[in-house]
Scaffold this active site. Structure first.
Site, PDB file in Angstrom:
ATOM      1  N   LYS A   1       0.852  -1.194   0.000  1.00  0.00           N
ATOM      2  CA  LYS A   1       0.000   0.000   0.000  1.00  0.00           C
ATOM      3  C   LYS A   1       0.885   1.239   0.000  1.00  0.00           C
ATOM      4  O   LYS A   1       1.941   1.260   0.640  1.00  0.00           O
ATOM      5  CB  LYS A   1      -0.859   0.002   1.269  1.00  0.00           C
ATOM      6  CG  LYS A   1      -2.066   0.892   1.180  1.00  0.00           C
ATOM      7  CD  LYS A   1      -3.242   0.202   0.522  1.00  0.00           C
ATOM      8  CE  LYS A   1      -4.376   1.167   0.284  1.00  0.00           C
ATOM      9  NZ  LYS A   1      -5.528   0.546  -0.369  1.00  0.00           N
TER      10      LYS A   1
ATOM     11  N   VAL B   1     -17.668   3.641  -4.876  1.00  0.00           N
ATOM     12  CA  VAL B   1     -18.124   2.289  -4.533  1.00  0.00           C
ATOM     13  C   VAL B   1     -19.577   2.299  -4.057  1.00  0.00           C
ATOM     14  O   VAL B   1     -20.433   1.591  -4.609  1.00  0.00           O
ATOM     15  CB  VAL B   1     -17.197   1.673  -3.450  1.00  0.00           C
ATOM     16  CG1 VAL B   1     -17.760   0.357  -2.947  1.00  0.00           C
ATOM     17  CG2 VAL B   1     -15.801   1.478  -4.009  1.00  0.00           C
TER      18      VAL B   1
HETATM   19  P1  NAD Z   1     -14.918   7.827  -2.593  1.00  0.00           P
HETATM   20  O1  NAD Z   1     -14.020   8.885  -2.081  1.00  0.00           O
HETATM   21  O2  NAD Z   1     -15.313   7.823  -4.030  1.00  0.00           O
HETATM   22  O3  NAD Z   1     -16.281   7.825  -1.741  1.00  0.00           O
HETATM   23  C1  NAD Z   1     -16.311   7.834  -0.358  1.00  0.00           C
HETATM   24  C2  NAD Z   1     -17.571   8.587   0.044  1.00  0.00           C
HETATM   25  O4  NAD Z   1     -17.770   8.410   1.457  1.00  0.00           O
HETATM   26  C3  NAD Z   1     -17.487  10.086  -0.221  1.00  0.00           C
HETATM   27  O5  NAD Z   1     -18.641  10.515  -0.928  1.00  0.00           O
HETATM   28  C4  NAD Z   1     -17.429  10.683   1.183  1.00  0.00           C
HETATM   29  O6  NAD Z   1     -18.023  11.973   1.262  1.00  0.00           O
HETATM   30  C5  NAD Z   1     -18.192   9.663   1.980  1.00  0.00           C
HETATM   31  N1  NAD Z   1     -17.950   9.653   3.425  1.00  0.00           N
HETATM   32  C6  NAD Z   1     -16.786   9.838   4.091  1.00  0.00           C
HETATM   33  N2  NAD Z   1     -16.984   9.742   5.415  1.00  0.00           N
HETATM   34  C7  NAD Z   1     -18.296   9.471   5.594  1.00  0.00           C
HETATM   35  C8  NAD Z   1     -19.107   9.256   6.724  1.00  0.00           C
HETATM   36  N3  NAD Z   1     -18.612   9.280   7.955  1.00  0.00           N
HETATM   37  N4  NAD Z   1     -20.419   8.992   6.546  1.00  0.00           N
HETATM   38  C9  NAD Z   1     -20.945   8.954   5.306  1.00  0.00           C
HETATM   39  N5  NAD Z   1     -20.223   9.172   4.181  1.00  0.00           N
HETATM   40  C10 NAD Z   1     -18.912   9.420   4.329  1.00  0.00           C
HETATM   41  O7  NAD Z   1     -14.214   6.448  -2.174  1.00  0.00           O
HETATM   42  P2  NAD Z   1     -14.542   4.992  -2.744  1.00  0.00           P
HETATM   43  O8  NAD Z   1     -13.577   4.662  -3.814  1.00  0.00           O
HETATM   44  O9  NAD Z   1     -15.992   4.880  -2.985  1.00  0.00           O
HETATM   45  O10 NAD Z   1     -14.137   4.085  -1.484  1.00  0.00           O
HETATM   46  C11 NAD Z   1     -15.013   3.908  -0.393  1.00  0.00           C
HETATM   47  C12 NAD Z   1     -14.421   2.876   0.559  1.00  0.00           C
HETATM   48  O11 NAD Z   1     -14.247   1.645  -0.140  1.00  0.00           O
HETATM   49  C13 NAD Z   1     -13.046   3.224   1.135  1.00  0.00           C
HETATM   50  O12 NAD Z   1     -12.958   2.694   2.451  1.00  0.00           O
HETATM   51  C14 NAD Z   1     -12.084   2.485   0.242  1.00  0.00           C
HETATM   52  O13 NAD Z   1     -10.863   2.208   0.868  1.00  0.00           O
HETATM   53  C15 NAD Z   1     -12.885   1.226  -0.011  1.00  0.00           C
HETATM   54  N6  NAD Z   1     -12.504   0.503  -1.226  1.00  0.00           N
HETATM   55  C16 NAD Z   1     -12.560   1.126  -2.434  1.00  0.00           C
HETATM   56  C17 NAD Z   1     -12.215   0.402  -3.562  1.00  0.00           C
HETATM   57  C18 NAD Z   1     -12.301   1.021  -4.934  1.00  0.00           C
HETATM   58  O14 NAD Z   1     -12.178   0.271  -5.921  1.00  0.00           O
HETATM   59  N7  NAD Z   1     -12.535   2.322  -5.075  1.00  0.00           N
HETATM   60  C19 NAD Z   1     -11.814  -0.941  -3.472  1.00  0.00           C
HETATM   61  C20 NAD Z   1     -11.804  -1.546  -2.215  1.00  0.00           C
HETATM   62  C21 NAD Z   1     -12.153  -0.818  -1.088  1.00  0.00           C
END
Ligand code: NAD
Length: 354
Positions: free
Chosen positions: A81, A187
């Site tokens: 990472k 996601v």
């Molecule tokens: P992103 O930044 O596109 O979306 C995250 C969203 O969560 C944002 O809209 C943000 O405003 C919101 N958020 C943050 N804190 C919050 C809270 N306390 N309550 C409600 N909403 C909140 O990120 P993403 O790519 O969608 O990733 C989301 C999660 O999934 C992360 O933990 C990431 O590590 C995990 N993840 C993502 C991927 C991927 O392919 N993008 C793969 C595996 C895991």
């Protein structure tokens, strides 16, 4: 001050590198947990940490999670990472990305970089100008695997939620099943759209209220305040925002028989997996259900390295394995005193030779 290698998040990581480039202003951590199965693959996060110790904690925990995730997904990849420590304004520059690309190149392929929170497909393209060990690059014709892993992650989670609903509620359709989605980003937004397509009833929340409102309007879903989503009475709570939300307080608030979502490191501490089970809540281990994105970008990387092309149908076949893997974990947990996260951890540790 406690050295990080004597702290609880250090897990015999193979290497942890602090990268500082004075000219560009880059400060980053590159953590390789295990290369037992192959190069350490995992996203790079671009985030502002008021306390840099939290950046180290993220790098250590997330790289270990990647070892487990890649092993459980059957990928010939280890776990790594990257964390870029952004300033308070989260200023990103071509120079920072170039210096970060050089740091990855210097590892000679031991770390393969992909997108994570705060990074974009365009950032991966910028890093690719300095190193070949980066993935999640756009496919030229849109028909090969490539680009933003978010939709693939969402797709795998959707399949996992269906499996959880069948397992815990005995229902083979999502029609009318009430899912509370925390986080409406790449996601969470993708998961919500797929669930809506199957007629699920949705309650959405995001700290970016306008984002949640726009999605709720589009999908005919209900919206609640970010603080209220964990206490929503529903069939499935799907966390798709930040990690460590399943602690004592979070678990006590849950009013759902299933937790299945994509956020990384959902359990605040190891004892919180058994705590969910004790409340009768079926948990889909995060690194198993959210592997869709790394599956897509790893297959893309491996195909590019061997001069081949990886079609989307090939990725889909691997995503289709996620529900079976979860069912296997739940079956083993049911027949033992272990919780699903403990079963999954033991399986992953065996695969990476620990
Ligand atoms: P992103 O930044 O596109 O979306 C995250 C969203 O969560 C944002 O809209 C943000 O405003 C919101 N958020 C943050 N804190 C919050 C809270 N306390 N309550 C409600 N909403 C909140 O990120 P993403 O790519 O969608 O990733 C989301 C999660 O999934 C992360 O933990 C990431 O590590 C995990 N993840 C993502 C991927 C991927 O392919 N993008 C793969 C595996 C895991």
């Amino acid at each position: 001050m406690t050295a990080f290698w004597t702290g609880p998040d250090f897990d015999d990581h193979e290497s942890v590198q602090l990268v500082h480039d004075r000219a560009s202003g880059l400060t980053a951590i590159l953590a390789l947990h295990s290369t037992h199965l192959g190069p350490g693959a995992g996203g790079t996060r671009f985030w502002h940490y008021p306390d840099p110790a939290d950046a180290m904690r993220d790098a250590l925990r997330l790289s270990r999670g990647m070892s487990y995730k890649n092993a459980m997904a059957g990928l010939p990849m280890g776990g790594g990472k990257g964390v870029i420590l952004a300033d308070a304004q989260r200023r990103k520059s071509p120079e920072i990305l170039a210096a970060f690309g050089d740091a990855i190149a210097a590892l000679g392929g031991r770390y393969v970089c992909a997108e994570d929170v705060g990074m974009t497909e365009a950032d991966m393209v910028a890093i690719a100008r300095r190193t070949e060990h980066v993935t999640g690059l756009p496919s030229a014709d849109g028909k090969a695997a490539g680009g933003d892993p978010g939709p693939f992650t969402a797709s795998g989670i959707y399949l996992g939620i269906k499996a959880a609903v069948a397992q815990r509620l005995g229902r083979d359709s999502l029609k009318g099943v009430h899912v509370a989605v925390q986080g409406c980003g790449s996601v969470g937004g993708g998961v919500a759209k797929l669930l809506a397509g199957d007629g699920a009833r949705l309650t959405l929340a995001d700290i970016d209220e306008a984002r949640a409102a726009a999605l709720a309007r589009q999908l005919g879903a209900e919206q609640v305040a970010a603080e209220a989503i964990m206490g929503t009475q529903c069939d499935v709570f799907s966390p798709n925002a930040l990690g460590a939300i399943l602690g004592d307080a979070g678990i006590a608030r849950l009013q759902a028989p299933i937790v299945a979502g994509g956020a990384n490191n959902q359990l605040a501490r190891p004892e919180h997996g058994p705590a969910l089970a004790a409340r009768g809540i079926l948990y889909a281990p995060d690194y198993v259900i959210n592997a869709g994105g790394i599956i897509a970008v790893a297959l893309e990387y491996l195909a590019r390295r061997s001069g081949e092309r990886c079609g989307i149908e090939q990725v889909q076949r691997r995503l289709d394995e996620i529900p079976g893997r979860l069912s296997d974990i739940w079956r083993q947990a049911e027949g033992s005193t272990r919780s699903p996260d403990q079963v999954a951890d033991a399986m992953a540790q065996k695969l990476i030779g620990r």
